[in-house]
Design an enzyme around this catalytic site. Structure first.
Site, PDB file in Angstrom:
ATOM      1  N   ASP A  46      34.615 -12.509 -21.781  1.00 30.60           N
ATOM      2  CA  ASP A  46      33.880 -13.271 -22.255  1.00 30.60           C
ATOM      3  C   ASP A  46      34.027 -14.817 -22.206  1.00 30.60           C
ATOM      4  O   ASP A  46      33.563 -15.784 -23.064  1.00 30.60           O
ATOM      5  CB  ASP A  46      33.777 -13.039 -23.696  1.00 30.60           C
ATOM      6  N   GLU A  94      34.298 -24.180 -29.467  1.00 29.94           N
ATOM      7  CA  GLU A  94      32.713 -24.330 -29.151  1.00 29.94           C
ATOM      8  C   GLU A  94      31.801 -24.405 -30.281  1.00 29.94           C
ATOM      9  O   GLU A  94      31.885 -23.788 -31.215  1.00 29.94           O
ATOM     10  CB  GLU A  94      32.107 -22.666 -28.567  1.00 29.94           C
TER      11      GLU A  94
END
Lengths: 348, 348
Positions: free
Chosen positions: B234, B63
């Protein structure tokens, strides 16, 4: 391939990038880079392509350009701040990272200002080899800034260009490029106008830097049979060609979704016909079909080219000392004891 | 502020990050970091917020998390590869860059594995200070991996926690955390079940690592008045709490657009009511309103926290020798003569 000490990420600095390319030789490096780009374009569908992620501000833009295939992930950080020139700073700086998809670990961090100039030149040469007349020998180079010499030398090496006609609004830039290109073995003519420069040219490459709609080339300047590489129009609001040239040309692009926003064709309606270059390279679509045709590569720079360039550097640096190792990734002996790792740094 | 030699980018390695934090002292560093995060949360609307850009593969995700205000731009590179543990690699590695918006030049490159653990702990403390009962002294810490000690020490320093009750499915992890936390001056109880751990706790922090829907806390475990920090859920498909807990709690989040995808509330309908933490911190919305209320901070880690952390490191490293300089950006004397710069590296 992962190097042994994976937490210490190989880093190719500006100096090491320059030295690596010297050790290979610029012509060979450009040739090999062009081969890498072409090979990656041929497997176009294997890439997970996303538009670049741009953060715009008053003075410029900062972009992240990520791309991946199943084995590698790459991203480039690049800014564009035309105002920097007045401050003695670079308009564009760039760096990039190549990672291993399977582990998520970075394999390489590299400067990409120099590397982007190389890959952009290699890309133009890939397009030119596919689209220009085979007997093309004369290049008009409009815009003689940071990209110019790399563009000319790539076309010399890969496409057989022998003569270059230079023009820039700043004669000092032309003088600089002329000196560099004569040293590289090209026959160089310094021209006072763009009209003069395109006289007798088989290939016209525009790589000017102004961030605005400009008409570097007007319609009457581009005759039958010419191949144009329009490199400088690479962001919204920045173009170089009169739209009438586009109407008379067959236009080839990297990634239409991006080019319609950033390239010369941003001047055209959304359904303006273009051909993806990878389809020409893979033989699925025709490129040049006659000696009278005007072919136009509307190059904006796509993430796959950076991916190819980083992979090339990664392969080529193996066994050399043209890289350092960065202590970038925490690597506690027990992955769950990050705190213990931190504590031990306090006792040294 | 730009440092003098802008082409050589300051780089804080893992070792230098650890040494910098030692030189400050961990409690003070966590306190200052919490203050930075809180200050940035208070100017929420000044940030250009985008969801993270994720590249998913079979084994994990890579990411990029960019964010900017008018002065600074930051991004973090972070992976998530649960399979890495079996290979002797870290599940998560991260690094980040802070840049000057006006010029686009990077100001700082830093390791962010350690720094993320610090900012995540500081973030939990910011939420806990705003939401937990003021007389809270006992913490149950479920999941005793890499984040655990930082979480506990941040709550000790910032929220006055005195006692910690530890539980992990792996007793070795609990033993590791217990040793570290006793050395940090906390009264520690090692527990054999999650039920046992939450006995008498005022605050429950879950930070387990499994990438799956799990029920680390079931409904009957959470009594009146408790504050929960749910840190481990998460990413999509990873949660820790039974949904009935969410129904009985007031839920506070960082950035709802992201939390609804990644947080505990991904189990809930899209209109499940949540409160943005920045609104509580700025006094626009109530936080805890009674001693009986269950408050729940569904923390997933938002880019502003990384931005705050990088700015903090940038400020704190000034005048120290806890950074190197990377030859990352090409800096030709004449910006238009990149080729000449390259050539000169060949003559050295």
């Amino acid at each position: 391939m992962l190097l042994p000490d994976r937490a210490r990420v190989p880093f190719v600095s500006v100096e090491n990038m320059a030295r690596l390319v010297h050790s290979i030789g610029l012509p060979l490096a450009l040739e090999e880079l062009a081969a890498c780009i072409e090979a990656d374009f041929l497997r176009w569908d294997e890439f997970d392509k996303t538009p670049r992620l741009a953060s715009h501000s008053v003075d410029g833009v900062i972009e992240l350009m990520p791309i991946s295939d199943r084995r590698h992930y790459a991203f480039k950080y690049v800014n564009g701040h035309p105002v920097n020139q007045r401050r003695g700073l670079q308009t564009v700086v760039a760096f990039g990272v190549l990672s291993d998809v399977a582990s998520g670990y970075p394999l390489l961090m590299a400067e990409m200002t120099l590397l982007t100039a190389l890959r952009t030149a290699a890309m133009s040469a890939v397009a030119t080899r596919a689209l220009a007349r085979k007997d093309a020998r004369v290049l008009a180079l409009i815009g003689n800034g940071a990209q110019a010499e790399f563009q000319a030398i790539a076309l010399q090496t890969i496409c057989g260009i022998e003569r270059v006609r230079l023009y820039d609004i700043d004669p000092a830039a032309t003088r600089k490029a002329a000196g560099n290109l004569r040293a590289a073995g090209l026959s160089v003519t310094e021209c006072r106008t763009a009209h003069d420069a395109i006289e007798g040219a088989d290939i016209v490459t525009t790589c000017t830097a102004d961030k605005k709609y400009a008409t570097i080339l007007s319609d009457n300047m581009i005759g039958a049979g010419i191949h144009v590489n329009a490199i400088g129009g690479d962001c919204p609001g920045k173009t170089e060609l009169h739209r009438d040239i586009l109407l008379r040309s067959d236009v080839f692009v990297e990634f239409p979704e991006q080019t319609r926003i950033e390239g010369e064709i941003q001047q055209m309606p959304e359904d303006f016909p273009v051909t993806e270059l990878w389809r020409v390279l893979s033989g699925r679509r025709p490129g040049r079909v006659s000696d009278q045709q005007i072919t136009l590569f509307d190059g904006v720079g796509f993430a796959i080219e950076d991916f190819s360039a980083l992979r090339y550097v990664y392969d080529r640096m193996q066994g050399t000392d043209f890289f350092d190792r960065l202590d970038l990734l925490a690597d506690p002996d027990d992955p769950r004891d990050l705190y213990g790792m931190w504590r031990r740094f306090g006792t040294g």
